[in-house]
Write a protein that holds these residues in place. Structure first.
Motif, PDB file in Angstrom:
ATOM      1  N   LYS A 180       0.852  -1.426  -0.044  1.00  0.00           N
ATOM      2  CA  LYS A 180      -0.051   0.044  -0.065  1.00  0.00           C
ATOM      3  C   LYS A 180       0.852   1.256  -0.130  1.00  0.00           C
ATOM      4  O   LYS A 180       1.816   1.467   0.828  1.00  0.00           O
ATOM      5  CB  LYS A 180      -0.806   0.110   0.971  1.00  0.00           C
ATOM      6  CG  LYS A 180      -2.093  -0.850   0.973  1.00  0.00           C
ATOM      7  CD  LYS A 180      -3.422  -0.947   2.255  1.00  0.00           C
ATOM      8  CE  LYS A 180      -4.233  -1.716   1.645  1.00  0.00           C
ATOM      9  NZ  LYS A 180      -5.022  -2.071   2.929  1.00  0.00           N
ATOM     10  N   GLY A 181       0.544   2.301  -0.724  1.00  0.00           N
ATOM     11  CA  GLY A 181       1.072   3.391  -0.915  1.00  0.00           C
ATOM     12  C   GLY A 181       2.410   3.578  -1.794  1.00  0.00           C
ATOM     13  O   GLY A 181       2.865   4.602  -2.233  1.00  0.00           O
ATOM     14  N   SER A 182       2.633   2.401  -2.402  1.00  0.00           N
ATOM     15  CA  SER A 182       3.615   2.223  -3.375  1.00  0.00           C
ATOM     16  C   SER A 182       3.264   2.725  -4.815  1.00  0.00           C
ATOM     17  O   SER A 182       4.097   3.438  -5.495  1.00  0.00           O
ATOM     18  CB  SER A 182       4.202   0.695  -3.816  1.00  0.00           C
ATOM     19  OG  SER A 182       4.576   0.052  -2.434  1.00  0.00           O
ATOM     20  N   GLU A 183       1.855   2.536  -5.024  1.00  0.00           N
ATOM     21  CA  GLU A 183       1.344   3.313  -6.301  1.00  0.00           C
ATOM     22  C   GLU A 183       0.849   4.636  -5.472  1.00  0.00           C
ATOM     23  O   GLU A 183       0.156   4.557  -4.879  1.00  0.00           O
ATOM     24  CB  GLU A 183       0.352   2.589  -6.661  1.00  0.00           C
ATOM     25  CG  GLU A 183       0.954   1.187  -7.541  1.00  0.00           C
ATOM     26  CD  GLU A 183      -0.506   0.693  -8.500  1.00  0.00           C
ATOM     27  OE1 GLU A 183      -0.262   0.669  -9.712  1.00  0.00           O
ATOM     28  OE2 GLU A 183      -1.134   0.194  -7.988  1.00  0.00           O
ATOM     29  N   PRO A 232       6.068  -6.174  -7.341  1.00  0.00           N
ATOM     30  CA  PRO A 232       5.717  -5.676  -8.834  1.00  0.00           C
ATOM     31  C   PRO A 232       6.779  -4.496  -9.012  1.00  0.00           C
ATOM     32  O   PRO A 232       6.979  -3.650  -8.324  1.00  0.00           O
ATOM     33  CB  PRO A 232       4.321  -5.226  -8.392  1.00  0.00           C
ATOM     34  CG  PRO A 232       3.849  -5.889  -7.268  1.00  0.00           C
ATOM     35  CD  PRO A 232       5.021  -6.295  -6.457  1.00  0.00           C
ATOM     36  N   ALA A 233       7.115  -4.497 -10.252  1.00  0.00           N
ATOM     37  CA  ALA A 233       7.869  -3.464 -10.813  1.00  0.00           C
ATOM     38  C   ALA A 233       6.974  -2.225 -10.868  1.00  0.00           C
ATOM     39  O   ALA A 233       5.784  -2.296 -11.358  1.00  0.00           O
ATOM     40  CB  ALA A 233       8.447  -3.780 -12.254  1.00  0.00           C
ATOM     41  N   LEU A 234       7.408  -1.175 -10.610  1.00  0.00           N
ATOM     42  CA  LEU A 234       6.933   0.293 -10.773  1.00  0.00           C
ATOM     43  C   LEU A 234       7.353   1.039 -11.943  1.00  0.00           C
ATOM     44  O   LEU A 234       8.808   1.141 -12.042  1.00  0.00           O
ATOM     45  CB  LEU A 234       6.943   1.084  -9.299  1.00  0.00           C
ATOM     46  CG  LEU A 234       6.271   0.178  -8.169  1.00  0.00           C
ATOM     47  CD1 LEU A 234       6.733   0.991  -6.886  1.00  0.00           C
ATOM     48  CD2 LEU A 234       4.876   0.106  -8.318  1.00  0.00           C
ATOM     49  N   ALA A 235       6.559   1.915 -12.343  1.00  0.00           N
ATOM     50  CA  ALA A 235       7.055   2.895 -13.332  1.00  0.00           C
ATOM     51  C   ALA A 235       6.666   4.175 -12.870  1.00  0.00           C
ATOM     52  O   ALA A 235       5.502   4.421 -12.467  1.00  0.00           O
ATOM     53  CB  ALA A 235       6.379   2.661 -14.780  1.00  0.00           C
ATOM     54  N   VAL A 236       7.419   5.288 -13.155  1.00  0.00           N
ATOM     55  CA  VAL A 236       7.099   6.688 -12.740  1.00  0.00           C
ATOM     56  C   VAL A 236       6.654   7.445 -14.050  1.00  0.00           C
ATOM     57  O   VAL A 236       7.314   7.434 -15.011  1.00  0.00           O
ATOM     58  CB  VAL A 236       8.251   7.343 -12.119  1.00  0.00           C
ATOM     59  CG1 VAL A 236       7.963   8.862 -12.173  1.00  0.00           C
ATOM     60  CG2 VAL A 236       8.922   6.766 -10.980  1.00  0.00           C
ATOM     61  N   VAL A 260       3.232   7.031  -9.838  1.00  0.00           N
ATOM     62  CA  VAL A 260       4.068   5.760  -9.643  1.00  0.00           C
ATOM     63  C   VAL A 260       2.999   4.705  -9.644  1.00  0.00           C
ATOM     64  O   VAL A 260       2.117   4.746  -8.943  1.00  0.00           O
ATOM     65  CB  VAL A 260       4.564   5.764  -8.560  1.00  0.00           C
ATOM     66  CG1 VAL A 260       5.555   4.466  -8.408  1.00  0.00           C
ATOM     67  CG2 VAL A 260       5.850   6.835  -8.291  1.00  0.00           C
ATOM     68  N   VAL A 261       3.172   3.843 -10.921  1.00  0.00           N
ATOM     69  CA  VAL A 261       2.299   2.803 -10.815  1.00  0.00           C
ATOM     70  C   VAL A 261       2.784   1.440 -11.335  1.00  0.00           C
ATOM     71  O   VAL A 261       4.064   1.331 -11.824  1.00  0.00           O
ATOM     72  CB  VAL A 261       1.078   3.139 -12.484  1.00  0.00           C
ATOM     73  CG1 VAL A 261       0.446   4.392 -11.755  1.00  0.00           C
ATOM     74  CG2 VAL A 261       1.953   3.248 -13.601  1.00  0.00           C
ATOM     75  N   MET A 262       2.140   0.248 -11.007  1.00  0.00           N
ATOM     76  CA  MET A 262       2.661  -0.963 -11.564  1.00  0.00           C
ATOM     77  C   MET A 262       2.729  -1.055 -13.105  1.00  0.00           C
ATOM     78  O   MET A 262       1.997  -0.442 -13.755  1.00  0.00           O
ATOM     79  CB  MET A 262       1.537  -1.972 -11.017  1.00  0.00           C
ATOM     80  CG  MET A 262       1.831  -2.425  -9.580  1.00  0.00           C
ATOM     81  SD  MET A 262       1.005  -3.748  -9.113  1.00  0.00           S
ATOM     82  CE  MET A 262      -0.631  -3.261  -8.591  1.00  0.00           C
TER      83      MET A 262
END
Lengths: 161, 781
Positions: free
Chosen positions: B138-141, B754-758, B169-171
């Motif tokens: 939680k909060g990563s996205e 999970p990998a995140l993209a900005v 910042v999303v998966m």
């Protein structure tokens, strides 16, 4: 008969002539100044208008996606020096005006305004330089009095990485 | 004469002097005013010039942030992925672009470096209902604002531009869906209401001698009235290969899940039979290539399915009954011990040409007909009655979809989880074999008393009776039958209470049993769980909010960029520069034609491409030198653990990560056409059913000439399976052991983290331009 001095209370012709001449000479620079001032104010107005036109043209280009912007600037810069009133976007705006008076005023004001686009591009970096010069006449009847406002800005294409 | 001045003499001079003074004052005032005008004008010009320059500067900073923020080695990568808070970013990454420097030189503007970059706001991104995000994620996205302050000096004044750019910042992949190798949420519609017969478009793969011949025998077709299979057309099955890696093979999380929906309908898959499997399994016989490459699916049936079989023993190759020549008819099964050393021989048979009574070997020259086992008329099970009506030829057609892959050398099967009411259909033939006097089939009879077991009188004096070992065992537990032979309605009962006589395709490995798995059992490797029906999750993630001022909590709220054409997107992704950088979730106004993507993984920025329109994809090979024509499994005996397919997977297993995984979504259900033979590291999603009836959503172009290799996942409403199998049939098999395209899951999709993209957005906010004299502390706005 007693000699009597006749007291002249008016001005002599000479005095009057001298006075008028001095006044006239003094008025000349004043009138020149007034004219210059009026012309200056008029010119400031034109200059401001040119600046506004340049900014709005650039802003509308900056609002486009990179590719469209590039295509448009290529097209526009290929046309050379153009009349502002011949600009299609401006035409559309003027045509959409409901008030005929305002439309006429605008057309009169922009009569002698011209613009010229230029561009350069760093293709791999997806950076596009937009140059715009808007020309206006200080004295509408005299082409030689033409002055310009020039603005440049960089447009960045999206690079996701 | 004395000259006397008149008292008024000189007045005019005074007046004139006064007048001139007034004029002079006026001149001075006017001139001052004019100077003021000029100064104002100059300042306005300078401000405008500097404004555009500073906007260019901020744009340059933003572009460079975009280029660095998703590079795992960059300073910015971790800064954006850390906990939210107002913090300053290091600006070491920023080097002014050559064009910006040139502009500064031309305009004689002094560029002030470095810019200031600060996170000014960040908040957590929500999830649509049904998505249960694990606490540690939680909060990563998140979404927030990044403030950039750019400064420059021009003509003795210092100008500063303060702008804020939104970022998210999303998966890089779609939660929950990415854990599925195959997700088809309306596939039940491809089976019609009857679930068998002409409208069953799933069980259409002709099966004979443990193989799927490309063309169906005309004899079999003649006994299968109106079957969807076209005479003279070639078909190859869609086989979801089990993981080639041993760890993944044994992991329910990493082996790629399957969902066949909807949740309130049942899907019946005919298990393919292979009588040769039994031969090879017979004691003393050696496995050979043919056997190893069997498409038979009896390996999916475990003894516990039969309830009365010995669960401690595997199935054997057992003689079940005799033909007229005194030869045994053998099949996979078990001799189930009864009281008094009696035996019930229970054989299991899959769908294959061999069991078609009119043309097959099983009933040839025997004294028995299928009705002796499966009964007839109203006494038979629902599907058997229908099958008799449509023609026995249907017994030669098994499922075109093989969810567990092919029979592995090592036995058992991959721990792949199958979600949905997916039931395996096959036959059980039971023959009671008393000590002497021949035997008899145990006929299907659901209405018979559970304790009414057969009896047999031999030579008029000896009477044998069928007595199960346990009193609790019923006649129905032993009788011959078609397993999953009735149309079960999941709406009428819970999946947990599936009635007897059905075999779920899913194996619950914790409980060593077969069990239907619904969304409640879903747990992804990254911790995501499903709190709603899986089909609802697929729908809600890609839902678009109708109300103007609202955004849906799924993909819509995560869209970082919008492209008005496919070409615009490809250009931004850097295709011309040999890159394909999605780096987030982007919306593309379709159609989108993706050219061959041959660039290496490092040049691919993973993400989700939401396309409003049709999509066509050429091969995506990621720089791997892959000739799909040479793609093969290993030799018999080590089929999955060796060979070019295994070597390739071993290589890509670690090299392809979520950082470069690509997802293409057809937002409105327009078709996704695959024009290249190899798609490596790709998930295709088409979940917006427009027709409410099966149609082509993901299809392979007729132009493909080489073997199809697909590594990734597919999520759609329908497969329209007959068409897909026809498409696969156009290509000659490249592998002697697998006569089907290579469909493989990639375990990176189920990564624990999970990998995140900005994603940086270009729409500026909080625009503030200030100017002040150099050296002056306070700025004049």
């Amino acid at each position: 008969m007693n000699s009597r001095y006749y007291h002249r209370y008016g001005m002599s012709m000479i005095e009057l002539l001298i006075g008028v001449t001095i006044f006239g000479l003094a008025m000349l620079p004043l009138m020149w100044l007034g004219t210059t001032q009026t012309r200056g104010a008029y010119s400031v107005g034109k200059h401001m208008m040119a600046g506004q036109i340049a900014a709005s043209f650039l802003d509308s280009l900056l609002g486009l996606p990179y590719k469209e912007c590039l295509e448009k600037i290529k097209k526009l810069s290929g046309r050379g020096k153009m009349k502002v009133l011949d600009d299609e976007d401006l035409k559309k705006t003027l045509n959409s005006l409901q008030e005929d008076g305002i439309k006429k005023d605008m057309e009169t004001s922009f009569r002698y305004f011209r613009y010229q686009f230029g561009y350069s591009q760093d293709e791999p970096a997806r950076i596009l330089r937009l140059d715009l010069e808007v020309f206006y006449r200080v004295e509408e009847s005299d082409e030689k009095t033409e002055q310009s406002v020039k603005l440049s800005v960089l447009k960045f294409g999206e690079r996701n990485g | 004469m004395r000259l006397q001045l008149h008292p008024k003499k000189g007045n005019i001079t005074i007046i004139l002097l006064g007048l001139i003074s007034v004029m002079l004052i006026m001149v001075v005032a006017l001139s001052k005013r004019m100077t003021g005008h000029t100064q104002l004008l100059t300042l306005s010009d300078y401000t405008q010039i500097t404004r555009y320059f500073l906007e260019s500067y901020a744009g340059d900073v933003l572009q460079q942030i975009n280029m660095n923020v998703n590079e795992p080695d960059s300073e910015l990568y971790n800064a954006f992925r850390g906990p939210p808070g107002r913090q300053k970013l290091k600006t070491g990454f920023y080097k002014p672009a050559a064009m910006l420097k040139k502009l500064a030189d031309e305009l004689k503007i002094e560029l002030q470096l470095p810019p200031e970059i600060v996170f000014s706001q960040a908040e957590e991104l929500g999830y649509p209902p049904g998505f249960d995000c694990p606490n540690d994620f939680k909060g990563s996205e998140k979404k927030g604002l990044l403030e950039i302050v750019c400064k420059a000096k021009f003509h003795g004044r210092q100008y500063a531009l303060r702008v804020q750019y939104p970022f998210t910042v999303v998966m890089r992949m779609t939660p929950v869906l990415k854990d599925f190798m195959l997700f088809v949420d309306k596939i039940a519609a491809e089976q019609g209401r009857d679930k068998i017969g002409p409208n069953d478009h799933l069980n259409i793969m002709f099966t004979k001698e443990g193989k799927h011949p490309e063309e169906a025998d005309s004899q079999a077709l003649s006994h299968a009235g109106n079957i969807r299979v076209k005479s003279g057309f070639k078909y190859r099955p869609m086989i979801l290969l089990p993981p080639l890696d041993e760890t993944e093979y044994n992991s329910p999380e990493l082996s790629g899940k399957v969902f066949l929906g909807p949740s309130d309908e049942a899907v019946y898959l005919n298990l393919a039979g292979d009588t040769r499997e039994a031969v090879a399994d017979a004691p003393g016989s050696d496995s050979d290539a043919e056997f190893t490459a069997s498409v038979g699916e009896m390996f999916l049936v475990s003894p516990e399915t039969l309830k009365v079989a010995d669960v401690t023993r595997d199935f054997d190759f057992v003689p079940v009954f005799m033909n007229k020549n005194g030869e045994f008819i053998r099949m996979m099964g078990q001799d189930v011990e009864l009281k008094h050393k009696h035996i019930a021989k229970m054989g299991i048979l899959g769908f294959s040409n061999e069991i078609v009574p009119e043309i097959g070997e099983i009933f040839k020259d025997t004294a028995y007909a299928p009705e002796d086992f499966f009964n007839k008329g109203s006494g038979a099970s629902e599907f058997w009655q229908k099958l008799e009506g449509y023609g026995h030829g249907y017994m030669a057609f098994s499922s075109g979809l093989k969810l567990m892959g092919i029979r592995p050398d090592i036995g058992g099967h991959a721990r792949r989880q199958i979600f949905g009411n997916v039931l395996g259909r096959f036959f059980v033939m039971t023959f009671w074999w008393p000590p002497s006097g021949g035997g008899e089939p145990l006929k299907y009879d659901e209405n018979r008393s559970p304790t009414d077991f057969p009896e047999r009188e031999v030579y008029g004096s000896v009477k044998y009776s069928f007595q199960p070992l346990l009193d609790s065992q019923k006649y129905q537990d032993f009788m011959s039958r078609m397993v999953s032979g009735k149309n079960w309605n999941p709406r009428s009962g819970s999946a947990d209470n599936l009635p007897d006589g059905f075999m779920p395709m899913n194996a619950d490995f914790d409980k060593q049993s077969k069990k239907i798995f619904m969304h409640g059992q879903f747990k992804a490797n990254d911790g995501f769980a499903a709190r709603d029906k899986l089909e609802e999750l697929g729908r809600s993630w890609f839902a678009v909010e109708e109300a103007k001022d609202k955004t849906a909590k799924g993909a819509e709220s995560r869209v970082g960029r919008t492209y008005m054409s496919g070409e615009e997107f490809l250009e931004a992704a850097g295709v011309k520069q040999g890159k394909f950088k999605v780096n987030g979730i982007v919306y593309v106004k379709g159609p989108l034609k993706v050219p061959p993507l041959k660039m290496k993984n490092e040049e691919i920025g993973g993400g989700v491409v939401l396309v409003d329109g049709p999509i066509s994809l050429e091969s995506i090979t990621r720089g791997y030198d892959i000739d799909t024509g040479q793609f093969k499994l290993g030799p018999p005996g080590n089929m999955l653990g060796r060979g070019p397919a295994y070597d390739f997977y071993k290589k890509i297993k670690t090299e392809i990560t979520q950082e470069s995984f690509l997802t293409f979504v057809s937002l409105r259900g327009d078709p996704i056409t695959i024009k290249g033979e190899a798609l490596i590291g790709v998930q295709l999603i088409c979940l917006n059913d427009q027709n409410n009836t099966p149609y082509d959503q993901i299809m392979w172009s007729s132009g493909i000439r080489k073997e199809i290799v697909f590594v990734g996942g597919i999520a759609c409403n329908y497969l329209n399976l007959p068409k897909r199998l026809e498409e696969f049939g156009q290509i000659k098999s490249s592998c002697s052991l697998l006569k089907a395209p290579f469909f493989m899951y990639h375990s990176a999709m189920a990564a624990q983290k999970p990998a995140l993209a900005v994603q940086m957005m270009e729409n500026m906010r909080g625009y503030l331009l200030t100017a002040g004299k150099v050296g002056k502390d306070d700025d004049d706005e």
